[in-house]
Write a protein that holds these residues in place. Structure first.
Motif, mmCIF file in Angstrom:
data_model
loop_
_atom_site.group_PDB
_atom_site.id
_atom_site.type_symbol
_atom_site.label_atom_id
_atom_site.label_comp_id
_atom_site.label_asym_id
_atom_site.label_seq_id
_atom_site.Cartn_x
_atom_site.Cartn_y
_atom_site.Cartn_z
ATOM 1 N N ARG A 1 -9.932 12.259 1.146
ATOM 2 C CA ARG A 1 -9.576 11.551 -0.081
ATOM 3 C C ARG A 1 -8.544 10.454 0.200
ATOM 4 O O ARG A 1 -8.678 9.322 -0.258
ATOM 5 C CB ARG A 1 -9.040 12.538 -1.122
ATOM 6 N N GLU A 2 -7.514 10.804 0.980
ATOM 7 C CA GLU A 2 -6.487 9.812 1.339
ATOM 8 C C GLU A 2 -7.096 8.635 2.085
ATOM 9 O O GLU A 2 -6.740 7.473 1.849
ATOM 10 C CB GLU A 2 -5.426 10.458 2.252
ATOM 11 N N GLU B 1 -9.014 6.420 -0.361
ATOM 12 C CA GLU B 1 -8.080 5.677 -1.216
ATOM 13 C C GLU B 1 -7.412 4.552 -0.443
ATOM 14 O O GLU B 1 -7.204 3.461 -0.960
ATOM 15 C CB GLU B 1 -6.995 6.621 -1.769
ATOM 16 N N LEU B 2 -7.043 4.829 0.808
ATOM 17 C CA LEU B 2 -6.356 3.817 1.592
ATOM 18 C C LEU B 2 -7.255 2.609 1.854
ATOM 19 O O LEU B 2 -6.819 1.463 1.757
ATOM 20 C CB LEU B 2 -5.832 4.405 2.901
ATOM 21 N N VAL B 3 -8.525 2.865 2.174
ATOM 22 C CA VAL B 3 -9.455 1.754 2.424
ATOM 23 C C VAL B 3 -9.642 0.931 1.143
ATOM 24 O O VAL B 3 -9.600 -0.298 1.175
ATOM 25 C CB VAL B 3 -10.810 2.290 2.952
ATOM 26 N N ILE C 1 0.848 -1.205 0.000
ATOM 27 C CA ILE C 1 0.000 0.000 0.000
ATOM 28 C C ILE C 1 0.883 1.255 0.000
ATOM 29 O O ILE C 1 0.648 2.188 -0.771
ATOM 30 C CB ILE C 1 -0.964 0.007 1.202
ATOM 31 N N MET D 1 -15.096 3.046 7.703
ATOM 32 C CA MET D 1 -13.678 2.792 7.932
ATOM 33 C C MET D 1 -12.847 4.013 7.534
ATOM 34 O O MET D 1 -11.902 4.403 8.231
ATOM 35 C CB MET D 1 -13.249 1.530 7.168
ATOM 36 N N LEU E 1 -5.590 11.278 8.245
ATOM 37 C CA LEU E 1 -5.548 11.348 6.783
ATOM 38 C C LEU E 1 -6.687 12.263 6.348
ATOM 39 O O LEU E 1 -7.706 12.361 7.046
ATOM 40 C CB LEU E 1 -5.769 9.960 6.175
ATOM 41 N N HIS F 1 -10.674 -1.778 13.757
ATOM 42 C CA HIS F 1 -12.063 -1.348 13.551
ATOM 43 C C HIS F 1 -12.934 -2.550 13.161
ATOM 44 O O HIS F 1 -14.055 -2.718 13.656
ATOM 45 C CB HIS F 1 -12.088 -0.274 12.458
ATOM 46 N N ARG G 1 -13.076 6.695 10.171
ATOM 47 C CA ARG G 1 -12.203 6.493 11.327
ATOM 48 C C ARG G 1 -10.754 6.878 11.018
ATOM 49 O O ARG G 1 -10.056 7.430 11.868
ATOM 50 C CB ARG G 1 -12.273 5.053 11.830
ATOM 51 N N LEU G 2 -10.304 6.612 9.786
ATOM 52 C CA LEU G 2 -8.930 6.994 9.424
ATOM 53 C C LEU G 2 -8.790 8.513 9.411
ATOM 54 O O LEU G 2 -7.750 9.055 9.762
ATOM 55 C CB LEU G 2 -8.547 6.427 8.044
ATOM 56 N N LEU H 1 -7.571 -0.056 10.645
ATOM 57 C CA LEU H 1 -8.638 -0.732 9.892
ATOM 58 C C LEU H 1 -8.929 -2.104 10.482
ATOM 59 O O LEU H 1 -10.095 -2.472 10.693
ATOM 60 C CB LEU H 1 -8.232 -0.908 8.420
ATOM 61 N N GLU I 1 -9.026 9.453 13.371
ATOM 62 C CA GLU I 1 -7.999 8.980 14.307
ATOM 63 C C GLU I 1 -6.585 9.011 13.768
ATOM 64 O O GLU I 1 -5.632 9.068 14.534
ATOM 65 C CB GLU I 1 -8.305 7.542 14.751
ATOM 66 N N VAL I 2 -6.428 8.901 12.440
ATOM 67 C CA VAL I 2 -5.074 8.825 11.896
ATOM 68 C C VAL I 2 -4.678 10.158 11.267
ATOM 69 O O VAL I 2 -3.507 10.432 11.048
ATOM 70 C CB VAL I 2 -4.955 7.641 10.895
ATOM 71 N N LYS J 1 -17.095 0.570 4.055
ATOM 72 C CA LYS J 1 -15.845 1.265 3.729
ATOM 73 C C LYS J 1 -15.927 2.736 4.140
ATOM 74 O O LYS J 1 -14.932 3.312 4.570
ATOM 75 C CB LYS J 1 -15.551 1.154 2.222
ATOM 76 N N LEU K 1 -7.547 0.648 -1.353
ATOM 77 C CA LEU K 1 -6.286 -0.036 -1.648
ATOM 78 C C LEU K 1 -6.081 -1.242 -0.725
ATOM 79 O O LEU K 1 -5.577 -2.287 -1.156
ATOM 80 C CB LEU K 1 -5.140 0.977 -1.496
ATOM 81 N N PHE K 2 -6.482 -1.098 0.521
ATOM 82 C CA PHE K 2 -6.373 -2.186 1.496
ATOM 83 C C PHE K 2 -7.084 -3.443 0.962
ATOM 84 O O PHE K 2 -6.493 -4.523 0.891
ATOM 85 C CB PHE K 2 -6.977 -1.717 2.824
#
Lengths: 97, 100
Positions: free
Chosen positions: B21-22, B25-27, A10, B8, B18, A32, B11-12, A29, B15-16, B5, B29-30
């Motif tokens: 948009r980031e 995209e991350l979810v 990623i 999820m 991002l 969660h 939450r990013l 993730l 909490e993170v 999604k 891509l995961f």
């Protein structure tokens, strides 16, 4: 592929994000998702699949060493049902997203 | 309501840190990277969560449940999920009625 290889894959595609941020994001993730399931909540990801809980009634098991009966309480177990796109791609029926 | 999604990504964002948009995209891509690995025949092992394994199934006899007609179920490769010990023990204790 392991969790750290997934994080690397990623991060390689999100060059503008720090590797550490991708690592924290992936762990967030997974936490969660685990949290949702432990609260009896379903997870639905289109094209990937769904996670839900299946009920296992109480039963009498046995201690394999002594053969002694052991009462096992009812419980829930996580269950995954692959979605259409995942099923097809894994089976070589290449479907785009 | 089921976890999606969008939840999820939210939450990013919260909490993170991002941006929206980031996070989205991350979810995406995961899940896409997991699909790509499985598509390439490589299982995915996510410690503390579980393993996505691949199984090759032989052709077997089946039936059309509506008509009763016999039709073979072709050989195929399928994904199975084996929850990890940590996820199993967290879920085991759930005593309510789960969302179906």
């Amino acid at each position: 592929m392991t969790k750290s290889e997934l994080i690397d894959a990623i991060a390689g595609k999100q060059a503008h994000l720090a590797h550490k941020d991708v690592e924290v994001a992936v762990k967030t993730l997974l936490e969660h998702m685990s949290e949702a399931l432990s609260n009896g909540r379903r997870i639905e990801i289109r094209g990937f699949g769904s996670f839900s809980l299946h009920y296992r009634p109480a039963r009498v098991g046995r201690n394999p060493k002594t053969g002694e009966p052991v009462a096992l309480p009812a419980k829930h177990v996580p269950h995954f049902k692959p979605g259409k796109q995942l099923r097809e791609r894994v089976n070589g029926e290449s479907s785009g997203s | 309501m089921a976890l999606t999604k969008a939840d999820m990504a939210e939450r990013l964002f919260d909490e993170v840190g991002l941006n929206k948009r980031e996070a989205k995209e991350l979810v995406d891509l995961f899940f896409e990277e997991i699909r790509t690995s499985l598509e390439g025949g490589e299982p995915v092992k996510l410690s503390s969560f579980g393993n996505f394994d691949l199984r090759d199934k032989n052709e077997r006899p089946g039936r059309n449940p509506k008509t009763g007609e016999e039709i073979p179920i072709s050989a195929r490769r399928v994904v199975t999920f084996r929850p990890g010990q940590k996820l199993k023990s967290r879920v085991e204790g759930y005593a309510g009625t789960p969302e179906q």
